[in-house]
Design a protein around this motif. Sequence first.
Motif: not given
Length: 312
Positions: A140, A67-68, A71, A143-144, A147
């Motif tokens: 952003e 994921i990181d 992004i 990303r959240n 997660y």
Amino acid sequence: MTSKDLKLHLQTTDYGNFLANETGPLTISTIDDKLKAKLLTEFHYFRNHAFEPLATFLNFITYSYMIDNVILLITGTLHQRPIAELVPKCHPLGSFEQMEAVSIASNPTELFNAILVDTPLAAFFQDCLSENDLDEMNIEIMRNKLYKSYLEAFYKFCEKQGGTTAEIMRPILEFEADRRAFIITINSFGTELSKDDREKLYPTCGKLYPEGLHLLANADDYEQVKCVADYYAEYKAVFEGVGSGTGEKTLEDAFFEHEVKLNVLAFNNQFHFGVFYAYVKLKEQECRNIVWIAECISQRHRTKINNYIPIF
């Protein structure tokens, strides 16, 4: 003390001669890359010898790094950085095929259909699909959301395993979910993110669910976030350990310290998968500590050299 001394000291530890081939002056990025490469080798050793369901558990560990990486590549592309410059910055534990192709997508649906549909992240992507352009705010949010889906799926998987694995991983993943909720809230102050949208980003597998998350969704400043933490003994202690002056402990440091404590506890029990997760996370913290010490040496900040997060 110089970087040569650091190299010498590391040779007497488990790290051994991992810097042996580096003949030139040691840079921080070289040390960081070599530490990550060593962790990757160790992780691959676990993974290659694992049978189900441990194999799936170990795969879950890599998904957060994936994921990181996604992004990072999207954000870098948005800022017109060449892909060749971005890929080396990606975490090796989260690399996957077609990773470089992420840069061609202009919206989340395109990103999913063209690239991510064949990766393990596909399962976490359902809430992210929209025709919205990939600007900084939407990246952003993506990303959240990723997660959130990831942590909830990992939590469910560990609960399904039951026994000591569920017992050990439950507090670790609950903390991870709550840490994200606290950080999302604090980072959203002063942005266009509405309170309703903010609440949709919170993972629901933590101790804060449901009342704490609702209180966080309505918080307007840091003090109100601290008030929410006061209702939970372990989070109250985390927030109380934060200093306000320069050079004092940050909230991020306090969270890292608490994470280390939880991961260390995983080694008190036998016959469970949690030790593999804890090993990777503690190794990662150890790498951050070595990089911190190396940076203090190179910038001659000797007074700050002990401000790392102790593990044992």
